[in-house]
Scaffold this motif. Sequence first.
Motif, PDB file in Angstrom:
ATOM      1  N   ALA A 115       0.820  -1.210   0.000  1.00 38.24           N
ATOM      2  CA  ALA A 115       0.000   0.000   0.000  1.00 38.24           C
ATOM      3  C   ALA A 115       0.853   1.259   0.000  1.00 38.24           C
ATOM      4  O   ALA A 115       0.446   2.302  -0.514  1.00 38.24           O
ATOM      5  CB  ALA A 115      -0.934   0.006   1.214  1.00 38.24           C
ATOM      6  N   SER A 150     -11.589   3.024   4.339  1.00 36.50           N
ATOM      7  CA  SER A 150     -10.178   2.652   4.438  1.00 36.50           C
ATOM      8  C   SER A 150      -9.976   1.153   4.227  1.00 36.50           C
ATOM      9  O   SER A 150      -8.946   0.724   3.722  1.00 36.50           O
ATOM     10  CB  SER A 150      -9.624   3.064   5.807  1.00 36.50           C
ATOM     11  OG  SER A 150     -10.372   2.447   6.855  1.00 36.50           O
ATOM     12  N   HIS A 151     -10.995   0.356   4.574  1.00 34.76           N
ATOM     13  CA  HIS A 151     -10.897  -1.091   4.398  1.00 34.76           C
ATOM     14  C   HIS A 151     -11.085  -1.506   2.940  1.00 34.76           C
ATOM     15  O   HIS A 151     -10.880  -2.681   2.605  1.00 34.76           O
ATOM     16  CB  HIS A 151     -11.951  -1.794   5.259  1.00 34.76           C
ATOM     17  CG  HIS A 151     -13.363  -1.469   4.880  1.00 34.76           C
ATOM     18  ND1 HIS A 151     -13.931  -0.221   5.105  1.00 34.76           N
ATOM     19  CD2 HIS A 151     -14.327  -2.204   4.261  1.00 34.76           C
ATOM     20  CE1 HIS A 151     -15.176  -0.215   4.665  1.00 34.76           C
ATOM     21  NE2 HIS A 151     -15.434  -1.398   4.149  1.00 34.76           N
ATOM     22  N   THR A 209      -9.652   0.317   0.251  1.00 29.04           N
ATOM     23  CA  THR A 209      -8.629   0.862  -0.654  1.00 29.04           C
ATOM     24  C   THR A 209      -7.772  -0.228  -1.283  1.00 29.04           C
ATOM     25  O   THR A 209      -7.364  -0.118  -2.439  1.00 29.04           O
ATOM     26  CB  THR A 209      -7.731   1.873   0.078  1.00 29.04           C
ATOM     27  OG1 THR A 209      -7.174   1.253   1.240  1.00 29.04           O
ATOM     28  CG2 THR A 209      -8.516   3.103   0.501  1.00 29.04           C
ATOM     29  N   SER A 235      -2.540   1.596  -3.034  1.00 27.49           N
ATOM     30  CA  SER A 235      -3.444   1.946  -1.935  1.00 27.49           C
ATOM     31  C   SER A 235      -3.072   3.287  -1.312  1.00 27.49           C
ATOM     32  O   SER A 235      -3.950   4.077  -0.936  1.00 27.49           O
ATOM     33  CB  SER A 235      -3.410   0.853  -0.865  1.00 27.49           C
ATOM     34  OG  SER A 235      -3.936  -0.345  -1.350  1.00 27.49           O
ATOM     35  N   THR A 236      -1.767   3.553  -1.208  1.00 26.52           N
ATOM     36  CA  THR A 236      -1.324   4.825  -0.637  1.00 26.52           C
ATOM     37  C   THR A 236      -1.816   5.993  -1.479  1.00 26.52           C
ATOM     38  O   THR A 236      -2.286   7.015  -0.947  1.00 26.52           O
ATOM     39  CB  THR A 236       0.210   4.858  -0.532  1.00 26.52           C
ATOM     40  OG1 THR A 236       0.641   3.816   0.331  1.00 26.52           O
ATOM     41  CG2 THR A 236       0.688   6.182   0.018  1.00 26.52           C
ATOM     42  N   ARG A 237      -1.711   5.887  -2.793  1.00 27.30           N
ATOM     43  CA  ARG A 237      -2.181   6.959  -3.666  1.00 27.30           C
ATOM     44  C   ARG A 237      -3.690   7.133  -3.538  1.00 27.30           C
ATOM     45  O   ARG A 237      -4.188   8.260  -3.519  1.00 27.30           O
ATOM     46  CB  ARG A 237      -1.796   6.633  -5.121  1.00 27.30           C
ATOM     47  CG  ARG A 237      -2.313   7.645  -6.139  1.00 27.30           C
ATOM     48  CD  ARG A 237      -1.870   9.049  -5.827  1.00 27.30           C
ATOM     49  NE  ARG A 237      -2.358  10.006  -6.801  1.00 27.30           N
ATOM     50  CZ  ARG A 237      -2.479  11.310  -6.584  1.00 27.30           C
ATOM     51  NH1 ARG A 237      -2.149  11.825  -5.397  1.00 27.30           N
ATOM     52  NH2 ARG A 237      -2.911  12.119  -7.529  1.00 27.30           N
ATOM     53  N   ILE A 238      -4.422   6.044  -3.431  1.00 26.25           N
ATOM     54  CA  ILE A 238      -5.874   6.131  -3.291  1.00 26.25           C
ATOM     55  C   ILE A 238      -6.243   6.801  -1.971  1.00 26.25           C
ATOM     56  O   ILE A 238      -7.135   7.646  -1.912  1.00 26.25           O
ATOM     57  CB  ILE A 238      -6.496   4.730  -3.405  1.00 26.25           C
ATOM     58  CG1 ILE A 238      -6.319   4.199  -4.838  1.00 26.25           C
ATOM     59  CG2 ILE A 238      -7.971   4.744  -3.034  1.00 26.25           C
ATOM     60  CD1 ILE A 238      -6.649   2.748  -4.994  1.00 26.25           C
ATOM     61  N   GLN A 239      -5.527   6.444  -0.900  1.00 24.13           N
ATOM     62  CA  GLN A 239      -5.782   7.085   0.390  1.00 24.13           C
ATOM     63  C   GLN A 239      -5.478   8.576   0.326  1.00 24.13           C
ATOM     64  O   GLN A 239      -6.196   9.395   0.909  1.00 24.13           O
ATOM     65  CB  GLN A 239      -4.948   6.411   1.468  1.00 24.13           C
ATOM     66  CG  GLN A 239      -5.388   4.988   1.783  1.00 24.13           C
ATOM     67  CD  GLN A 239      -4.378   4.239   2.624  1.00 24.13           C
ATOM     68  OE1 GLN A 239      -3.298   4.747   2.927  1.00 24.13           O
ATOM     69  NE2 GLN A 239      -4.705   3.000   2.992  1.00 24.13           N
ATOM     70  N   SER A 240      -4.416   8.937  -0.399  1.00 16.71           N
ATOM     71  CA  SER A 240      -4.074  10.348  -0.551  1.00 16.71           C
ATOM     72  C   SER A 240      -5.164  11.098  -1.301  1.00 16.71           C
ATOM     73  O   SER A 240      -5.556  12.212  -0.915  1.00 16.71           O
ATOM     74  CB  SER A 240      -2.735  10.480  -1.286  1.00 16.71           C
ATOM     75  OG  SER A 240      -2.419  11.829  -1.542  1.00 16.71           O
ATOM     76  N   ALA A 247      -8.290  10.268  -1.428  1.00 20.29           N
ATOM     77  CA  ALA A 247      -9.487  10.316  -0.593  1.00 20.29           C
ATOM     78  C   ALA A 247      -9.428  11.453   0.422  1.00 20.29           C
ATOM     79  O   ALA A 247     -10.473  11.947   0.870  1.00 20.29           O
ATOM     80  CB  ALA A 247      -9.672   8.983   0.120  1.00 20.29           C
ATOM     81  N   GLN A 248      -8.227  11.889   0.786  1.00 20.15           N
ATOM     82  CA  GLN A 248      -8.077  12.979   1.752  1.00 20.15           C
ATOM     83  C   GLN A 248      -8.072  14.352   1.095  1.00 20.15           C
ATOM     84  O   GLN A 248      -8.103  15.373   1.778  1.00 20.15           O
ATOM     85  CB  GLN A 248      -6.784  12.771   2.541  1.00 20.15           C
ATOM     86  CG  GLN A 248      -6.800  11.527   3.409  1.00 20.15           C
ATOM     87  CD  GLN A 248      -5.440  11.171   3.966  1.00 20.15           C
ATOM     88  OE1 GLN A 248      -4.461  11.883   3.740  1.00 20.15           O
ATOM     89  NE2 GLN A 248      -5.360  10.065   4.694  1.00 20.15           N
TER      90      GLN A 248
END
Length: 645
Positions: A218, A473-474, A476, A498-503, A505-506
């Motif tokens: 991720a 978050s579960h 991503t 996953s890290t890019r998707i979380q970024s 999303a923020q």
Amino acid sequence: MSARGEAQQEEARQELRALHAAGRLAGAYPALSAMLARLHGDALDHAGRLLARLDPADVLAAHPSTPTVRIAVTGRSSTAGLLPALTAELARHGLLLIPYAAGSGGYVQDLADPASELYAHRPDLTLCVLDPLTVWDRVRPPWQPYEVALEAERQRLLLAELAAGHAAHAPESSFLVLNTVPLLRRFAHQLTGLAQRAELGAIWREFNADLLRMSDPAAGVAVLDLEPLTAAGVRADDPRLGAYADAHCTAELLAGYAREAAHLARALRGDAKKCLVLDLDGTLWDGALAEDGPERVRAADSLRAGAFGLFRRTIEQLGSQGVLLAVCSKNDPEPVSRALAAHPDWPLSSDDFVAVVADWGSKADGIHKIAAGLGIPASAVVFADDSAFEREVVRAGAPGAAVVPLDDEPARHTEHLLADGWFDVPSVTEEDRGRAARYREREQRERRRAQAKDYQSFLTGLGIEVDVGPAGSHETARIAQLSLRTNRFNLTGARLTSTRIQSLAQDPDALVLAVRAADRFGDDGVVGAVFARRDGAGLRLENMVVSCRVLGRGIEDAVLAGLLGAASAAALPAVHARWRQTAANEAQRAYYPAHGFETTVETDGETRYRHDLEQLPPVPSHVRLRLRLADSTAQEVESCTPSSI
């Protein structure tokens, strides 16, 4: 290797040499994977040295659609021997290496400096090779185990810092690859006390365990575990090369490293295989069903039969992680059904296989039949058979399918099956584990479809429910997996971690929406994603991804109609979208125009569109859509009255 295998290897080697001598390697590049699949050991090493001389630009000039992998290699010492092996391993999988090799020993500067040539290469993968002298180059005699522990911890902290720098400076989808470090006997046995030697062994294993814990797909970090290679008898270092050439890894270790790195590159591209198709006689059990009968084929009760039982456990393990299992056997269907249903040595039953083809036709035809029934291409299949003849039939008749060369020694079946990492993925999700159940639900849908008077009646009877809302978050990891593995309905081909998707999303201006689907036959979970952004021009659809297994149910049409309706309700000026051509999404070129979008810009390989929101397409009548564009908004959409943006 059998005499037949040796003959095939020599034939492939001679063909490769002839292409090289004629200057035709670049032009023949797409055909090389089949040749390289027959090569092993020194023959594959020689092939890699020939291929490493190719200019990737020449290959791309001859075959512009060749998939490429940009890799930067750096390390604590010389890694020159890695590139030929890596070139060959990637070519075996149809990938073209575009390399950058850093100088010897400069990995800290390479990874710490954002202006370094390594980052200028814009790598998909950065291989930071940790050789067996890692840590030891900073340990001076006389030393004790605790001093090694201190240096190992300093190295771990340094690598963590470099990994953070790589995440900041490399392209968003780039991965940093580290590896565990073998403990050499020539260091361990400098301790004459057995207690101190055991203490050092424990410290070293803790160091490697800490390295493995850094693995986080991720976050764009992978750690290759070299212990399985050394446990298989691969020597880690050559003292002479280390002393005289600053090359502290043996050619065999680098070859094994290259193999694992190539598997990782393929996995990160979303190219993992989905279905394992197995022969029966001589593959899953000892004996011939047509001769011995269902009651007398064995997978237990003798040493040889027990080897088949061990292979069966491997199959079960793969199936538990989402690998679809199928059978293609030259036998009559009734004995096969009886053997699978009731044999005491065989806990797997017909229900554990998503497809069973038992007839006397071509196994290549059987592969195509299984793939078509599952809605996947033959290239997503791995075929394992102990018959060299049947393997050649499948190679010729189902090109793209991976063929596993089993032989008459069942104790090595597992080793052969797992050698190429065909099913490797960055991480296994809950959707993966439930894949077989969803394909059985798919069979129920197909039976329902066959019984319906027309396709619309079939869709209406499904009771399709679609939920679109902010990705949790579960979810991503699953969305990242969809972006990696979905090719047909991936409208730009973008691959996101996953890290890019979380970024995203923020980001307050970005939307990362999960598409979830269910019907009367079951819950499909997350089947798609929408990546969008709001700005002064309206809503920009940066990409849509929908799993191939749900295409044709109107789910993607419902999602797009709901988004357009939401944009209209929010009085946005327009919705913008784009389609970028890939090797697999040509069929979606007309998707946006079919829903009322007009072309605004068309360039080579990419088209941009605009929808003025004057005439909105309806949500398909057979879909019940629930659209949530923010956590605080929720509304069921049955026409064009969705929640606001």
